[in-house]
Structure formats: C-alpha cells, structure tokens
Write an enzyme that holds these catalytic residues in place. Structure first.
Site, PDB file in Angstrom:
ATOM      1  N   TYR A  78      77.716  46.304  42.251  1.00  0.00           N
ATOM      2  CA  TYR A  78      77.001  46.375  41.002  1.00  0.00           C
ATOM      3  C   TYR A  78      75.572  45.561  41.453  1.00  0.00           C
ATOM      4  CZ  TYR A  78      81.087  47.513  38.391  1.00  0.00           C
ATOM      5  OH  TYR A  78      82.455  48.171  37.981  1.00  0.00           O
ATOM      6  N   HIS A 135      88.128  46.739  45.028  1.00  0.00           N
ATOM      7  CA  HIS A 135      87.334  47.787  44.138  1.00  0.00           C
ATOM      8  C   HIS A 135      88.051  49.129  44.204  1.00  0.00           C
ATOM      9  CE1 HIS A 135      83.389  48.455  42.288  1.00  0.00           C
ATOM     10  NE2 HIS A 135      84.114  49.208  41.999  1.00  0.00           N
TER      11      HIS A 135
END
Length: 296
Positions: A78, A135
């Site tokens: 991010y 992730h």
C-alpha cells in the site's frame, strides 16, 4: 490490544456477533473485540487503508481513531506504513489500545523475510506490530512465515496470519508451520461470499477478515444500490453500507471498510445498535454470485 492469558480462543467463538447489538460500545463508539487464537484481542471492525496516501491517509487514520476505531489495516504494497505510523503516534491514543495489521509481499520480500519484517517495523515505528500477514501465497511463503515466527518469539510481532488463502492452500500450509495462523483476510462481500471457505477456516480456530467488504473499487456503488440490500436498510432505518457490514459481523467475519471521508468512517462503525433477522441474513446469502472483484 491486550493478551488474554490462558484463554482458549476458537476463531470467532469468544465473540457473539449476533448479540453485539446488545453490547455497550466503548468511548467514542469503539467496536467490540474478538479473541484470537494467539490470545490477543482484536477489534471486530477496522479501517482499511488501501489506496490512501500522504496527508489523506494520515487524516483518515486520525479521523477513524478519534471516532472509536482501534483496528488499522495496511501493507507494504500500500506504500503508506510511514504515514500510518505517524498518525498513530500523533493521535494521542495509547499504543496498546490500537491493533495494527500489515503484510509482506511475495517475491523479494518472501525471499528476504527478515529484512522485510524489520523494514515494516522501522517504517511504522510504533514499537511492535500486532499482526503480520503474508499478502498472498507465493514462492518461499513457508520460509517467510517461519521468519515471522521468530519475530513473535522476540515480541516484535504479536500474531501471524495469511491473506488470500483458501481451503487447499490453508490445509497444506498449516501442516508446515509451528504457529497456527490467527487470521485469514480474504475478499468477501454479498456478491462473493466464500460460503465454503469461511466455515472451513473458522472451524480451524482462525478468525476470518473481509477486505473489499463493500464490494471494492468500481463495484461499491452497484452493491450499495442493490434493491434487496436497500430494502433491508430502509426497514432498519440505516444505510446499505451498514447493512452489509452488519451482515459480515453476524457471519463471524471482521470487516475492514476503507474510506477517507469522516462521515463514511463514522457511519461504518455505527453498526452495533441493530441486528439483522435470520430471514434477512438468508436473503443476503441468496445474493451470492461467486463474483470476485480482484485477482487474488
């Protein structure tokens, strides 16, 4: 968030989601908590920060914290861990009251997991990380997870989890690691409900968390305007977003809706003073299209 020593947490079993309408919220409307299998408490609803950057990100996190949020989700990919750490340090809220999730990514980070984890610790600069996730599956994922286990032993990471793991992946993975994942974070919303995956993972004693809980980029509008959901919202005098978040909670799923709008942030946590009926839950269950909105 504090650790409950001696608690035998079985996934979401120590949190009665269906009864949370009867629970008193904490100061500023804090969400109730779920007890993880690691023994730590995690808020039952949080702020997702995907696509938030710079001052927009900092202001969103500060707004959320001021309105009672205590769960913030981020990731290396991010690109906003630094801003989130700054917002937390500047919030005036004690660090131990805030639960922070971040993630490391396949590729170079899985190949060099010790450095990847330390880099996240350095960027956040909040002392420790409450939850570190992989992730999504990839080469060296078991190696990366085992490296995080070492950080748990050192007290720098408190709980470990996975993102974008499904039935076959989770069953194969947990046989290769020492610490049972405390959390699995997947795409879940009324059009993609994971009706087999969710109970399978919960039955392992792992809490499920939903990213894209309101449908995700480019799809939220269609989901919020769905006639079925809008009708239920009208019956309760709430918004469609609140109905969907409440639906997640009553499935035993922790939603992490993202927003930079203070009004939406406030609306999203205001879901603990009403409950959906069994008939309404079944009506929403019938909306499942197996329609995934991202590639993970």
């Amino acid at each position: 968030m504090k650790k409950l020593l001696g608690a035998l947490a079985i996934g979401a079993a120590l949190f009665d989601y269906a009864a949370c309408a009867k629970m008193a919220r904490g100061a500023n409307g804090n969400a109730p908590v779920v007890t993880l299998n690691s023994g730590y408490e995690m808020p039952a609803l949080g702020l997702g920060t995907y696509s938030l950057h710079g001052e927009t990100c900092k202001n969103a996190v500060k707004s959320a914290l001021s309105q009672g949020y205590r769960l913030i989700d981020t990731a290396y990919m991010y690109g906003n861990e630094t801003e989130i750490g700054e917002a937390i340090r500047e919030s005036g809220i004690p660090r131990e009251e805030i639960f922070v999730i971040t993630k490391i990514y396949p590729g170079e980070q899985f190949a060099n997991p010790e450095q990847a984890v330390q880099d996240s610790l350095d960027r956040l600069n909040i002392g420790y990380i409450d939850m570190m996730l992989l992730h999504h599956p990839g080469a060296n994922d078991v190696k990366a997870y085992k490296a995080i286990e070492k950080f748990v032993a050192q007290g720098k990471i408190r709980s470990i989890g996975l993102s974008n793991w499904y039935i076959e992946e989770i069953d194969d993975f947990i046989a290769q690691v020492k610490i049972m994942p405390a959390l699995v974070q997947n795409e879940i919303h009324p059009y993609y409900q994971e009706q087999k995956v969710v109970p399978h993972i919960q039955n392992l004693g792992i809490v499920m968390q939903a990213w894209y809980p309101l449908g995700g980029r480019g799809h939220t509008g269609a989901l919020l305007s769905d006639d079925t959901i809008a009708k239920i919202a009208k019956a309760h005098g709430v918004s469609s977003a609140q109905v969907i978040l409440r639906w997640h909670l009553q499935r035993g799923i922790v939603p992490i809706p993202g927003s930079s709008n203070p009004a939406h942030i406030r609306e999203n946590i205001s879901v603990f003073d009403f409950a959906l009926t069994d008939a309404e839950m079944n009506t929403i269950a019938a909306l499942d299209r197996n329609e995934k909105h991202d590639w993970y």
